[in-house]
Design a protein around this motif. Structure first.
Motif, PDB file in Angstrom:
ATOM      1  N   PRO A 203      81.556  32.258  -6.612  1.00  0.00           N
ATOM      2  CA  PRO A 203      82.617  31.455  -7.250  1.00  0.00           C
ATOM      3  C   PRO A 203      83.762  32.301  -7.809  1.00  0.00           C
ATOM      4  O   PRO A 203      84.919  31.893  -7.763  1.00  0.00           O
ATOM      5  N   ALA A 204      83.428  33.498  -8.310  1.00  0.00           N
ATOM      6  CA  ALA A 204      84.460  34.342  -8.918  1.00  0.00           C
ATOM      7  C   ALA A 204      85.256  35.131  -7.889  1.00  0.00           C
ATOM      8  O   ALA A 204      86.299  35.704  -8.222  1.00  0.00           O
ATOM      9  N   ASN A 205      84.767  35.190  -6.639  1.00  0.00           N
ATOM     10  CA  ASN A 205      85.448  35.928  -5.573  1.00  0.00           C
ATOM     11  C   ASN A 205      85.809  37.340  -6.036  1.00  0.00           C
ATOM     12  O   ASN A 205      86.944  37.800  -5.863  1.00  0.00           O
ATOM     13  N   SER A 206      84.836  38.031  -6.645  1.00  0.00           N
ATOM     14  CA  SER A 206      85.115  39.337  -7.223  1.00  0.00           C
ATOM     15  C   SER A 206      84.004  40.322  -6.891  1.00  0.00           C
ATOM     16  O   SER A 206      82.921  39.942  -6.422  1.00  0.00           O
ATOM     17  N   ALA A 207      84.275  41.598  -7.137  1.00  0.00           N
ATOM     18  CA  ALA A 207      83.302  42.658  -6.901  1.00  0.00           C
ATOM     19  C   ALA A 207      83.383  43.669  -8.032  1.00  0.00           C
ATOM     20  O   ALA A 207      84.444  43.874  -8.628  1.00  0.00           O
ATOM     21  N   LEU A 208      82.247  44.300  -8.320  1.00  0.00           N
ATOM     22  CA  LEU A 208      82.171  45.390  -9.282  1.00  0.00           C
ATOM     23  C   LEU A 208      81.794  46.646  -8.513  1.00  0.00           C
ATOM     24  O   LEU A 208      80.736  46.695  -7.878  1.00  0.00           O
ATOM     25  N   LEU A 209      82.658  47.661  -8.534  1.00  0.00           N
ATOM     26  CA  LEU A 209      82.373  48.928  -7.864  1.00  0.00           C
ATOM     27  C   LEU A 209      82.037  49.971  -8.919  1.00  0.00           C
ATOM     28  O   LEU A 209      82.872  50.309  -9.762  1.00  0.00           O
ATOM     29  N   PHE A 210      80.811  50.494  -8.862  1.00  0.00           N
ATOM     30  CA  PHE A 210      80.342  51.497  -9.817  1.00  0.00           C
ATOM     31  C   PHE A 210      80.231  52.851  -9.119  1.00  0.00           C
ATOM     32  O   PHE A 210      79.647  52.960  -8.037  1.00  0.00           O
ATOM     33  N   VAL A 211      80.796  53.875  -9.751  1.00  0.00           N
ATOM     34  CA  VAL A 211      80.675  55.246  -9.258  1.00  0.00           C
ATOM     35  C   VAL A 211      79.962  56.049 -10.348  1.00  0.00           C
ATOM     36  O   VAL A 211      80.492  56.203 -11.454  1.00  0.00           O
ATOM     37  N   HIS A 212      78.777  56.520 -10.024  1.00  0.00           N
ATOM     38  CA  HIS A 212      77.935  57.207 -11.007  1.00  0.00           C
ATOM     39  C   HIS A 212      78.441  58.614 -11.291  1.00  0.00           C
ATOM     40  O   HIS A 212      79.330  59.143 -10.621  1.00  0.00           O
ATOM     41  N   GLY A 213      77.831  59.229 -12.281  1.00  0.00           N
ATOM     42  CA  GLY A 213      78.236  60.567 -12.679  1.00  0.00           C
ATOM     43  C   GLY A 213      77.248  61.645 -12.273  1.00  0.00           C
ATOM     44  O   GLY A 213      76.469  61.489 -11.323  1.00  0.00           O
ATOM     45  N   PHE A 214      77.296  62.724 -12.999  1.00  0.00           N
ATOM     46  CA  PHE A 214      76.458  63.908 -12.802  1.00  0.00           C
ATOM     47  C   PHE A 214      74.976  63.568 -13.033  1.00  0.00           C
ATOM     48  O   PHE A 214      74.642  62.672 -13.796  1.00  0.00           O
ATOM     49  N   ARG A 215      74.092  64.280 -12.318  1.00  0.00           N
ATOM     50  CA  ARG A 215      72.641  64.211 -12.560  1.00  0.00           C
ATOM     51  C   ARG A 215      72.053  62.855 -12.194  1.00  0.00           C
ATOM     52  O   ARG A 215      71.153  62.333 -12.848  1.00  0.00           O
ATOM     53  N   VAL A 216      72.545  62.270 -11.094  1.00  0.00           N
ATOM     54  CA  VAL A 216      72.111  60.934 -10.683  1.00  0.00           C
ATOM     55  C   VAL A 216      71.713  60.958  -9.212  1.00  0.00           C
ATOM     56  O   VAL A 216      72.482  61.422  -8.368  1.00  0.00           O
ATOM     57  N   SER A 217      70.533  60.456  -8.905  1.00  0.00           N
ATOM     58  CA  SER A 217      70.079  60.341  -7.521  1.00  0.00           C
ATOM     59  C   SER A 217      70.565  59.017  -6.933  1.00  0.00           C
ATOM     60  O   SER A 217      71.072  58.144  -7.651  1.00  0.00           O
ATOM     61  N   PHE A 218      70.372  58.843  -5.632  1.00  0.00           N
ATOM     62  CA  PHE A 218      70.721  57.583  -4.987  1.00  0.00           C
ATOM     63  C   PHE A 218      69.929  56.441  -5.612  1.00  0.00           C
ATOM     64  O   PHE A 218      70.474  55.373  -5.916  1.00  0.00           O
ATOM     65  N   GLU A 219      68.649  56.658  -5.805  1.00  0.00           N
ATOM     66  CA  GLU A 219      67.803  55.621  -6.411  1.00  0.00           C
ATOM     67  C   GLU A 219      68.300  55.258  -7.800  1.00  0.00           C
ATOM     68  O   GLU A 219      68.389  54.078  -8.158  1.00  0.00           O
ATOM     69  N   ASP A 220      68.613  56.274  -8.600  1.00  0.00           N
ATOM     70  CA  ASP A 220      69.125  56.019  -9.952  1.00  0.00           C
ATOM     71  C   ASP A 220      70.405  55.188  -9.897  1.00  0.00           C
ATOM     72  O   ASP A 220      70.608  54.278 -10.714  1.00  0.00           O
ATOM     73  N   ALA A 221      71.286  55.502  -8.951  1.00  0.00           N
ATOM     74  CA  ALA A 221      72.547  54.766  -8.822  1.00  0.00           C
ATOM     75  C   ALA A 221      72.301  53.299  -8.493  1.00  0.00           C
ATOM     76  O   ALA A 221      72.948  52.403  -9.054  1.00  0.00           O
ATOM     77  N   ALA A 222      71.360  53.034  -7.592  1.00  0.00           N
ATOM     78  CA  ALA A 222      71.041  51.652  -7.220  1.00  0.00           C
ATOM     79  C   ALA A 222      70.477  50.881  -8.409  1.00  0.00           C
ATOM     80  O   ALA A 222      70.890  49.747  -8.693  1.00  0.00           O
ATOM     81  N   ARG A 223      69.548  51.506  -9.125  1.00  0.00           N
ATOM     82  CA  ARG A 223      68.925  50.852 -10.272  1.00  0.00           C
ATOM     83  C   ARG A 223      69.950  50.569 -11.367  1.00  0.00           C
ATOM     84  O   ARG A 223      69.977  49.484 -11.945  1.00  0.00           O
ATOM     85  N   ARG A 224      70.794  51.552 -11.651  1.00  0.00           N
ATOM     86  CA  ARG A 224      71.781  51.379 -12.718  1.00  0.00           C
ATOM     87  C   ARG A 224      72.792  50.300 -12.362  1.00  0.00           C
ATOM     88  O   ARG A 224      73.217  49.521 -13.219  1.00  0.00           O
ATOM     89  N   THR A 225      73.199  50.252 -11.100  1.00  0.00           N
ATOM     90  CA  THR A 225      74.178  49.237 -10.689  1.00  0.00           C
ATOM     91  C   THR A 225      73.625  47.840 -10.902  1.00  0.00           C
ATOM     92  O   THR A 225      74.316  46.959 -11.431  1.00  0.00           O
ATOM     93  N   ALA A 226      72.373  47.628 -10.497  1.00  0.00           N
ATOM     94  CA  ALA A 226      71.766  46.307 -10.672  1.00  0.00           C
ATOM     95  C   ALA A 226      71.620  45.957 -12.147  1.00  0.00           C
ATOM     96  O   ALA A 226      71.902  44.822 -12.565  1.00  0.00           O
ATOM     97  N   GLN A 227      71.202  46.925 -12.942  1.00  0.00           N
ATOM     98  CA  GLN A 227      71.021  46.649 -14.361  1.00  0.00           C
ATOM     99  C   GLN A 227      72.351  46.420 -15.064  1.00  0.00           C
ATOM    100  O   GLN A 227      72.467  45.558 -15.940  1.00  0.00           O
ATOM    101  N   ILE A 228      73.383  47.178 -14.668  1.00  0.00           N
ATOM    102  CA  ILE A 228      74.718  46.967 -15.232  1.00  0.00           C
ATOM    103  C   ILE A 228      75.217  45.560 -14.902  1.00  0.00           C
ATOM    104  O   ILE A 228      75.726  44.845 -15.761  1.00  0.00           O
ATOM    105  N   ALA A 229      75.066  45.159 -13.634  1.00  0.00           N
ATOM    106  CA  ALA A 229      75.500  43.821 -13.225  1.00  0.00           C
ATOM    107  C   ALA A 229      74.772  42.752 -14.024  1.00  0.00           C
ATOM    108  O   ALA A 229      75.364  41.743 -14.438  1.00  0.00           O
TER     109      ALA A 229
END
Length: 441
Positions: A203-229
């Motif tokens: 409905p909102a026709n929107s997207a959230l793009l997250f770019v992680h920082g230092f000391r982050v694995s791919f798995e960590d990035a996926a988990r954090r993105t979902a939790q942030i959302a």
């Protein structure tokens, strides 16, 4: 023509796959890392191997990370410690201590679900079929795909389900961590088609793009993105871009090199997101070193494609690891040229930023105190008294997260003057905002 290869990676991380020492350390750290048994086991491990010491330090930052748990287990095995009978006995005692403490606490069965998260990464695939090990720390070609992440909702939330909620999730991590369940790698055309369709049906026709920082694995990035959302109650499609961070404390110098290397790829992806979908609003969130690449990518897109700039609704930089003078002189004017809103959360207490402060001679844009950056067109918020790590904190933590304020910024588009918990501070360089501890939402 490239061969079409589709990988479907499913996670079944059973506790018995980890050695008992790693299992004990993880349980104790998730349980606040206190108690005599934890102190004793950690003291017996400290100093035996630099690799073990670093892996434990990384795990203490995010005990819900399977990639960090694997790193501890691998380090223990390499050091010949995993089979030590005295250490194993201490680990079993620690597991029993944690279990006893947990049984004394009331159980809160918070609602949860499985979210779909889109990703783009220039990490090299490892060939490992476990999603926590799917992508490593080496540079690679661009890969696209989606993840399924199990999350636990915040207590008291009665709002509608998120647009990318796939199904309810009854099996939670006992400590409330997000869990990466599955990852599908897609070809570029199929990926953008799926992304465009998913955005169109939100409905909102929107997207959230997250770019992680230092000391982050791919798995960590996926988990954090979902939790942030989830914590933002984001009404659009969550996406993350994962650059080849080493995922460990000692990887800062390599991460700095790699985040610069990733810039043109991130810029290209951002243009593709805006060109190949009908997304009306893109909210951009960068943390730490990831803010360095994201801010420059947004500036580059704004300069090269001003027609796309209005759809980049908000740029949010959390504890940005960017040289302060360069940000003030070059980056901020480029970001604000098209009239978009830029919000900077400063916090010298941010764990990742503290590493930069120890290794780099010049102040960072994310520093607070005397080095706080106040620039025209940038809404600077001193977030030192709240958490800016963007990692889901333990349920009983006393520290509040900056995500609460970001939620008001994104969901209601409120300026700082209208967001609960913020108060203005005027200095010769201009106005900035700080959190009022008594009113933090």
């Amino acid at each position: 023509m490239r061969a079409v290869v589709r990988y479907v990676l499913t996670a079944a991380p059973e506790p018995d796959r980890m050695d008992v020492i790693t299992t004990a350390l993880t349980a104790a750290i998730a349980d606040a890392g206190t108690g005599a048994a934890y102190t004793m086991l950690k003291s017996r491990l400290t100093g035996k191997s630099p690799r073990v010491d670093e892996a434990i330090s990384d795990l203490e930052q995010d005990p819900g990370s399977l990639s960090r748990q694997f790193a501890v287990s691998d380090a223990l095995a390499a050091a010949g410690l995993a089979g030590d009978r005295y250490l194993r006995a201490a680990a079993r005692n620690l597991v029993e201590e944690v279990d006893r403490r947990r049984t004394l606490r009331p159980v809160t069965d918070l609602p949860g679900g499985v979210l779909q998260v889109f990703f783009t990464t220039d990490r090299q695939p490892t060939g490992d079929r476990h999603p926590a090990r799917q992508f490593g720390a080496a540079r690679g070609e661009i890969s696209y795909g989606t993840c399924e992440v199990a999350i636990r909702r915040s207590a008291g939330s009665e709002e509608p389900a998120l647009p990318t909620l796939l199904r309810p999730q009854s099996r939670h991590d006992p400590d409330g961590h997000a869990v990466l369940l599955r990852s599908d790698i897609e070809l570029q055309a199929a990926y953008f088609s799926k992304l465009a369709d998913t955005i169109a049906h939100c409905p909102a026709n929107s997207a959230l793009l997250f770019v992680h920082g230092f000391r982050v694995s791919f798995e960590d990035a996926a988990r954090r993105t979902a939790q942030i959302a989830s914590d933002l109650r984001f009404a659009g499609v969550p996406i993350f871009y994962s650059w080849p961070s080493q995922g460990r404390l000692s990887g800062y110098a390599v991460d700095e090199t790699n985040v610069e290397w990733t810039l043109p790829r991130l810029t290209s992806f951002l243009i593709g997101l805006l060109e190949r979908t009908q997304v009306a609003h893109v909210y951009l969130l960068g943390h730490g070193m990831g803010s360095r690449a994201l801010a420059r990518a947004v500036a580059d897109v704004t300069a090269a494609r001003p027609d796309l700039a209005p759809r980049m609704r908000e740029l949010i930089l959390a504890a940005p690891d960017v040289e302060a003078e360069a940000f003030r002189r070059d980056i901020a004017p480029a970001l604000t040229a098209a009239g978009g809103r830029v919000t900077l959360y400063a916090s010298s207490g941010d764990d990742a930023l503290q590493v930069a402060q120890r290794t780099r001679p010049y102040p960072r844009a994310g520093d607070s105190g005397d080095a706080l950056v106040v620039a025209p067109g940038v809404q600077t918020i001193d977030a030192s008294i709240v958490d800016t790590s963007l990692i889901r904190a333990a349920p009983d933590t006393a520290q509040r997260s900056a995500l609460a304020d970001m939620r008001l910024l994104i969901s209601r588009h409120l300026p700082p003057s209208q967001r609960a918990g913020l108060q203005a501070v005027d200095i010769p360089a201009g106005r900035y905002w700080t959190f009022n501890e008594q009113e933090i939402p």
